[in-house]
Structures are given as C-alpha cells and as structure tokens.
Design an enzyme around this catalytic site. Structure first.
Site, mmCIF file in Angstrom:
data_model
loop_
_atom_site.group_PDB
_atom_site.id
_atom_site.type_symbol
_atom_site.label_atom_id
_atom_site.label_comp_id
_atom_site.label_asym_id
_atom_site.label_seq_id
_atom_site.Cartn_x
_atom_site.Cartn_y
_atom_site.Cartn_z
ATOM 1 N N HIS A 1 34.187 -38.198 -1.845
ATOM 2 C CA HIS A 1 33.993 -36.809 -2.273
ATOM 3 C C HIS A 1 35.189 -35.940 -1.904
ATOM 4 O O HIS A 1 36.021 -36.310 -1.073
ATOM 5 C CB HIS A 1 32.733 -36.222 -1.630
ATOM 6 C CG HIS A 1 31.462 -36.628 -2.311
ATOM 7 N ND1 HIS A 1 30.825 -37.819 -2.035
ATOM 8 C CD2 HIS A 1 30.706 -36.016 -3.256
ATOM 9 C CE1 HIS A 1 29.739 -37.915 -2.790
ATOM 10 N NE2 HIS A 1 29.641 -36.832 -3.538
ATOM 11 N N LYS B 1 33.176 -30.847 1.213
ATOM 12 C CA LYS B 1 31.754 -31.195 1.299
ATOM 13 C C LYS B 1 31.265 -31.095 2.743
ATOM 14 O O LYS B 1 31.919 -31.585 3.671
ATOM 15 C CB LYS B 1 31.530 -32.609 0.756
ATOM 16 C CG LYS B 1 30.072 -33.029 0.704
ATOM 17 C CD LYS B 1 29.887 -34.268 -0.149
ATOM 18 C CE LYS B 1 28.431 -34.744 -0.143
ATOM 19 N NZ LYS B 1 27.488 -33.693 -0.566
HETATM 20 N N1 NDP Z 1 22.428 -32.865 -6.910
HETATM 21 C C1 NDP Z 1 23.644 -32.822 -7.470
HETATM 22 O O1 NDP Z 1 23.873 -33.325 -8.585
HETATM 23 C C2 NDP Z 1 24.749 -32.132 -6.741
HETATM 24 C C3 NDP Z 1 24.505 -31.595 -5.503
HETATM 25 N N2 NDP Z 1 25.472 -30.903 -4.836
HETATM 26 C C4 NDP Z 1 25.061 -30.274 -3.592
HETATM 27 O O2 NDP Z 1 24.905 -28.874 -3.826
HETATM 28 C C5 NDP Z 1 25.172 -28.153 -2.632
HETATM 29 C C6 NDP Z 1 26.195 -27.066 -2.911
HETATM 30 O O3 NDP Z 1 27.428 -27.660 -3.226
HETATM 31 P P1 NDP Z 1 28.689 -26.758 -3.666
HETATM 32 O O4 NDP Z 1 28.365 -25.900 -4.836
HETATM 33 O O5 NDP Z 1 29.832 -27.685 -3.731
HETATM 34 O O6 NDP Z 1 28.837 -25.825 -2.357
HETATM 35 P P2 NDP Z 1 29.497 -24.378 -2.254
HETATM 36 O O7 NDP Z 1 29.731 -24.139 -0.790
HETATM 37 O O8 NDP Z 1 30.635 -24.235 -3.197
HETATM 38 O O9 NDP Z 1 28.341 -23.394 -2.764
HETATM 39 C C7 NDP Z 1 27.210 -23.046 -2.037
HETATM 40 C C8 NDP Z 1 26.979 -21.556 -2.271
HETATM 41 O O10 NDP Z 1 25.722 -21.186 -1.723
HETATM 42 C C9 NDP Z 1 25.901 -19.973 -1.024
HETATM 43 N N3 NDP Z 1 24.807 -19.775 -0.066
HETATM 44 C C10 NDP Z 1 24.757 -20.118 1.261
HETATM 45 N N4 NDP Z 1 23.570 -19.755 1.772
HETATM 46 C C11 NDP Z 1 22.868 -19.177 0.763
HETATM 47 C C12 NDP Z 1 21.565 -18.605 0.677
HETATM 48 N N5 NDP Z 1 20.751 -18.563 1.755
HETATM 49 N N6 NDP Z 1 21.153 -18.103 -0.503
HETATM 50 C C13 NDP Z 1 21.960 -18.147 -1.584
HETATM 51 N N7 NDP Z 1 23.211 -18.667 -1.566
HETATM 52 C C14 NDP Z 1 23.647 -19.177 -0.405
HETATM 53 C C15 NDP Z 1 27.274 -20.116 -0.393
HETATM 54 O O11 NDP Z 1 27.779 -18.877 0.055
HETATM 55 P P3 NDP Z 1 28.821 -18.871 1.290
HETATM 56 O O12 NDP Z 1 29.980 -19.710 0.859
HETATM 57 O O13 NDP Z 1 29.144 -17.419 1.456
HETATM 58 O O14 NDP Z 1 28.081 -19.452 2.461
HETATM 59 C C16 NDP Z 1 28.049 -20.687 -1.570
HETATM 60 O O15 NDP Z 1 28.481 -19.673 -2.471
HETATM 61 C C17 NDP Z 1 25.613 -29.189 -1.592
HETATM 62 O O16 NDP Z 1 24.507 -29.569 -0.798
HETATM 63 C C18 NDP Z 1 26.066 -30.361 -2.458
HETATM 64 O O17 NDP Z 1 25.977 -31.591 -1.790
HETATM 65 C C19 NDP Z 1 26.711 -30.751 -5.364
HETATM 66 C C20 NDP Z 1 27.033 -31.300 -6.574
HETATM 67 C C21 NDP Z 1 26.076 -32.029 -7.365
HETATM 68 O O1 LIG Z 2 28.766 -32.050 -2.524
HETATM 69 C C1 LIG Z 2 28.977 -32.589 -3.646
HETATM 70 O O2 LIG Z 2 30.006 -32.362 -4.301
HETATM 71 C C2 LIG Z 2 27.964 -33.491 -4.192
HETATM 72 N N1 LIG Z 2 26.832 -33.594 -3.564
HETATM 73 C C3 LIG Z 2 25.735 -34.411 -3.950
HETATM 74 C C4 LIG Z 2 25.484 -35.479 -2.907
HETATM 75 O O3 LIG Z 2 25.555 -35.171 -1.711
HETATM 76 O O4 LIG Z 2 25.205 -36.615 -3.280
HETATM 77 C C5 LIG Z 2 25.865 -34.939 -5.365
HETATM 78 C C6 LIG Z 2 27.250 -35.317 -5.754
HETATM 79 O O5 LIG Z 2 27.605 -36.473 -5.063
HETATM 80 C C7 LIG Z 2 28.233 -34.186 -5.465
#
Ligand code: NDP
Ligand SMILES: O=C(O)C1=N[C@H](C(=O)O)C[C@H](O)C1
Length: 245
Positions: free
Chosen positions: A133, A137
């Site tokens: 990744h 992350k």
């Molecule tokens: N299931 C899937 O297919 C995928 C899952 N993921 C998962 O999604 C999650 C997010 O990933 P990613 O977008 O890269 O992370 P980011 O850090 O880019 O985004 C997370 C966002 O959530 C905000 N946030 C934090 N706390 C809160 C809250 N209480 N309420 C609302 N917003 C909040 C953060 O703000 P701030 O930065 O100010 O804290 C930030 O803007 C991770 O757990 C990742 O593993 C990612 C890709 C695919």
């Molecule tokens: O943090 C990410 O980017 C992603 N998170 C998810 C995970 O923890 O598996 C899904 C994907 O791998 C991207």
C-alpha cells in the site's frame, strides 16, 4: 433519488465517493462531513445512506450515531475484527430496519481475489499474503489482507498446520499472523493498494494478485453498495454478499 451522506468527505477515498455518487443518476450527496463537522448535519439533511471512509478509531462512533438515527451505512473504513463486527450486530439488534455493509475492499478484482483464495486454500499446504500500500495508510495489516487470512483459515479447517522450520527470527521477519496465516505488509511510495496471495504444494505454487491503480477502482462497488443497502437490512460483511459469486 437516494440521499447520501459521506463521512470522511475530504479524504482520499471520501472525495472520490462524493464525485462517484454525484455522477450516478439515482443518488445525490446531501451531506459531506469530515473531522470536526457535526454528525447532526446527517439528520438535518435527511440522509438515507451514509458512506464511511474515515479512520478505524472513529468509525464505531459514527456507526452508533447512524444506526440509532435509522441511517443505512456502507462502510469502507478498515480495522474490523470479530469483536468490532459483533458490536455492530449488537447495535443493529435494536434497529432491525437498518442495513450496515462492512466491505474490506470495494474493488471487484479484490473481491474476486478473496473468493479465489478461499477456493484455493484447501488445495495447498502453504499460504501467505503480501499486501502492498501507499505509505500514508494508518493500519497494518490491511483490512483486505486480514479478511483474506480469515477466509483462508476457515477454508483450511481440519488441515495440518503449514510447514515452517523457522526457529531463529528477527522480530517481524516472518510477518504478522492472522488466524494462523502469515501476512507481510509493505508501504511503498507510488503504490495505491495491491495484494498477492501465494499458495504452495507438491512441486507447484499458485500466486493470485490484484492491483488497484487508482481510487476510482473502488467506486463501482461503493455505488452498488449504496443502491443495494436500502433494501437489505442487517449486517453484511464483504461486497461478495451483494454479488452472485
Ligand atoms: N474498503 C475499501 O475498498 C477501501 C477502504 N479504505 C479505508 O478507508 C479508510 C480511509 O482511507 P483514506 O481515504 O485513504 O484516508 P484519509 O485519511 O485520506 O481520509 C479519512 C478522512 O476522514 C476524516 N475523518 C477523521 N475522523 C472523522 C470523523 N470522526 N468524521 C468524519 N470524518 C473524519 C479525516 O480527516 P482528518 O484528516 O482531518 O483526520 C480524513 O479527511 C481507511 O481505513 C482505509 O483503509 C481505503 C480504500 C479502499
Ligand atoms: O488504506 C487503503 O488505501 C486501503 N484500505 C483497505 C484495506 O485496508 O484493505 C482497502 C484497500 O486495500 C485500500
């Protein structure tokens, strides 16, 4: 039109979700919430479905609020082990009309990789996972890798433990162990989300690999989840539950 709220709307995934929902003909974003914004905005905006891509430390609080307010939840945030899933099921016991989808990965290729791994697991004595990744992350191993490990472990039930003669080891050299399956986590600049599952048996190996090259790869799965969840109360774990696999 399905009224959608996005939690984590300014994040890497949340900002893609806002674009994808706005581009779909049958749904619209009526609330875009990030850290420090009040959750009450979801209720004020009449949100029917929330999409959560926030952080493993805050997602349970978000779910508690949404389920209590009758809002369906499509959850991509990682970090769901069995105790957390049990806690979600307990929330839903009081609101059987509400649906929660927790999907470790919304990419169709990743969903297929998990299913293929589950099928292959019974035929090989060795199985290890390598997940790769981007270095921003927060969690390791990835939710996808942990879920894949649990599927492999369940499929291997009754089989001998995997061969491994290691008796001397630098800490971490053999990876983390999830339900008896080794998981190796790489954090590499330039990468997005990638996973390999390596199986081995008598004089052969099988490697299954999936690569998400852009976060748009997750969007068809997210949009499908939003569309489906309005008619699917209860807890579903994995997007495969909404697909005919
Ligand atoms: N299931 C899937 O297919 C995928 C899952 N993921 C998962 O999604 C999650 C997010 O990933 P990613 O977008 O890269 O992370 P980011 O850090 O880019 O985004 C997370 C966002 O959530 C905000 N946030 C934090 N706390 C809160 C809250 N209480 N309420 C609302 N917003 C909040 C953060 O703000 P701030 O930065 O100010 O804290 C930030 O803007 C991770 O757990 C990742 O593993 C990612 C890709 C695919
Ligand atoms: O943090 C990410 O980017 C992603 N998170 C998810 C995970 O923890 O598996 C899904 C994907 O791998 C991207």
């Amino acid at each position: 039109m399905i009224r959608v709220g996005v939690l984590g709307a300014r994040g890497r995934m949340g900002s893609e979700v806002v674009r994808a929902v706005e581009a779909a003909k049958d749904m619209e974003v009526v609330a875009a919430i990030d850290a420090d914004d009040p959750m009450s905005a979801l209720v004020d905006a009449g949100v029917q479905v929330v999409v959560d891509f926030t952080h493993p430390d805050v997602v349970m609080g978000n779910l508690e609020f949404c389920v209590a307010n009758g809002i369906h939840c499509v959850v991509g945030t990682s970090g769901f082990d069995q105790p957390k899933l049990d806690a979600v099921a307990a929330l839903l016991a009081d609101r059987p009309d509400v649906g929660v989808l927790v999907a470790p990965n919304f990419g169709i290729g990743a969903v297929l990789l998990m299913r293929f791994s589950e099928i292959a697991a019974r035929y090989y004595e060795s199985a290890e996972i390598i997940e790769l990744h981007h270095p921003r992350k927060a969690d390791a191993p990835s939710g996808t890798a942990a879920h894949t490990a649990r599927l492999i472990a369940a499929a291997r039930e009754g089989m001998d433990s995997m061969p491994d003669a290691t008796t001397q080891e630098e800490p971490g050299a053999r990876g983390a162990v999830v339900d008896g399956v080794r998981v190796h986590s790489l954090r590499i600049s330039g990468m997005i989300a990638h996973q390999e599952v390596v199986f081995g048996g008598e004089s052969e190996t099988l490697t299954i690999r999936q690569d998400s090259l852009h976060r748009t790869s997750f969007m068809p799965g997210v949009v499908l989840g939003v569309r489906e969840i309005v008619g699917r109360p209860g807890l579903a774990v994995g997007l495969d539950k909404y697909l005919d696999l």
